[in-house]
Design an enzyme around this catalytic site. Structure first.
Site, mmCIF file in Angstrom:
data_model
loop_
_atom_site.group_PDB
_atom_site.id
_atom_site.type_symbol
_atom_site.label_atom_id
_atom_site.label_comp_id
_atom_site.label_asym_id
_atom_site.label_seq_id
_atom_site.Cartn_x
_atom_site.Cartn_y
_atom_site.Cartn_z
ATOM 1 N N ARG A 98 32.307 38.137 40.827
ATOM 2 C CA ARG A 98 32.695 38.595 42.154
ATOM 3 C C ARG A 98 34.035 37.964 42.525
ATOM 4 O O ARG A 98 34.236 36.760 42.361
ATOM 5 C CB ARG A 98 31.635 38.205 43.198
ATOM 6 C CG ARG A 98 30.373 39.060 43.139
ATOM 7 C CD ARG A 98 30.633 40.460 43.660
ATOM 8 N NE ARG A 98 29.468 41.328 43.612
ATOM 9 C CZ ARG A 98 29.174 42.151 42.617
ATOM 10 N NH1 ARG A 98 29.962 42.208 41.555
ATOM 11 N NH2 ARG A 98 28.111 42.926 42.663
ATOM 12 N N GLU A 127 40.207 44.872 46.565
ATOM 13 C CA GLU A 127 40.553 45.863 45.542
ATOM 14 C C GLU A 127 41.240 47.064 46.183
ATOM 15 O O GLU A 127 40.840 47.494 47.262
ATOM 16 C CB GLU A 127 39.291 46.314 44.806
ATOM 17 C CG GLU A 127 38.596 45.205 44.063
ATOM 18 C CD GLU A 127 37.365 45.667 43.305
ATOM 19 O OE1 GLU A 127 37.061 46.883 43.310
ATOM 20 O OE2 GLU A 127 36.699 44.817 42.693
ATOM 21 N N HIS A 129 38.076 46.095 37.735
ATOM 22 C CA HIS A 129 36.631 46.089 38.018
ATOM 23 C C HIS A 129 35.919 47.151 37.167
ATOM 24 O O HIS A 129 35.191 48.001 37.679
ATOM 25 C CB HIS A 129 36.355 46.324 39.497
ATOM 26 C CG HIS A 129 34.998 45.847 39.924
ATOM 27 N ND1 HIS A 129 34.686 45.554 41.218
ATOM 28 C CD2 HIS A 129 33.859 45.628 39.215
ATOM 29 C CE1 HIS A 129 33.425 45.170 41.306
ATOM 30 N NE2 HIS A 129 32.892 45.210 40.097
#
Length: 324
Positions: free
Chosen positions: A238, A267, A286
């Protein structure tokens, strides 16, 4: 037309054919929406009992506005966008899919590790630019002389440990659950009493823990200072676990030999981020969870969990115990 009990309130998938197959087999109707805000959810999802959810925030505002809602399954492992305390208070069962991308995320961490330690990313770019000289990659160390440290040794952490152990690495770890009932791990992982011990001994540090108030920003200036000079840092867990300004300082000072990052605090990571200034940093968008197979498995398991709930069967992946 009245909404069905099942609504996919938001997801960024190209289609929901996998979910449709599961719901059709169970004789259940559903609707696929693209609600990017809580207001859109409240407006478009009245009467729903079950949500399949990816990004939209789920909290008291939603639960009060849609009192029929009793179930949320999130596309993914983390449930950071769901207020579990609110869900529990309002009698909403929350589930996730913790096991769909275990091997993929472990593979991503391994790929980042090898790219950094073998200097593949850095020297590959130099070679394309016309610099044909392995000396530019010095130093590179034999993997069997390296110690890999894990912060978090659950499903993904252990899958990564299995991979690096096969390459000859020593594996050490800290996990708060170690020693508690139900926790199991292979013998080749050497568990430490504190995260600080792992930080101090690891040549390669990899994060595999969840995000919580206790772990948020855990990798800060003090944590990086405890690491070995010239260590490598990996994060496929994370983004919020890391103070990115502290990470940049550790890279700029030479404290770290490099970093591999698949998750960031916000993001997408801005193209102007100072992290991109470092040749010894590999950033991926990601994507650790992704393979064609894991994507299908995720969608299928979300739909199957929804069917189980509506049939009154025990759910497989509960993350809270709602009040009745």
């Amino acid at each position: 037309m009245e909404n069905p009990k099942i609504i996919i309130c938001d997801c960024d998938h190209k289609d929901v054919e996998t979910e449709k197959a599961v719901f059709d087999a169970a004789g259940m109707d559903f609707k696929w929406l693209h609600c990017t805000t809580q207001e859109a959810v409240i407006e478009q999802c009245q009467g729903a009992v079950c949500f399949l959810n990816q990004y939209t925030r789920m909290d008291k505002k939603i639960f009060e506005a849609i009192p029929t809602l009793k179930f949320i399954v999130r596309y993914g492992v983390g449930v950071d966008n769901v207020n579990l305390a609110d869900a529990t208070e309002y009698g909403v069962q929350v589930c996730n899919v913790p096991d769909y991308g275990t091997n993929e995320v472990a593979d991503q961490a391994l790929g980042l590790m090898l790219s950094l330690t073998r200097k593949v990313h850095m020297i590959g770019n130099m070679t394309k630019a016309g610099v044909w000289n392995y000396i530019e990659a010095v130093p590179v160390h034999r993997l069997s002389t390296r110690t890999v440290g894990l912060i978090g040794a659950g499903r993904i952490g252990q899958a990564f440990a299995h991979r690096v152990y096969a390459l000859g690495c020593k594996v050490i770890a800290y996990d708060a659950a170690y020693g508690k009932p139900g926790f199991q791990a292979p013998d080749y992982i050497e568990f430490k009493k504190s995260a600080d011990e792992v930080l101090a001994q690891a040549d390669i540090l990899s994060l595999h823990c969840g995000l919580s108030p206790e772990t948020k920003g855990m990798m800060n200036d003090a944590a990086f200072a405890k690491m070995k000079e010239g260590a490598y840092f990996l994060n496929v867990a994370r983004g919020g676990l890391v103070d990115e300004e502290a990470l940049e300082r550790a890279l700029s000072s030479g404290k770290l030999a490099g970093a591999g990052i698949d998750v960031v605090c916000a993001e997408p990571l801005s193209k102007d981020s100072p992290l991109f200034q470092h040749e010894n940093v590999v950033v991926t968008p990601h994507m650790g969870w992704y393979s064609e197979e894991s994507a299908v498995e995720l969608n299928r398991k979300c739909a199957e969990e929804t069917v189980r709930f509506l049939k009154g069967e025990p759910v497989h992946y509960p993350v809270n115990t709602p009040k009745k």
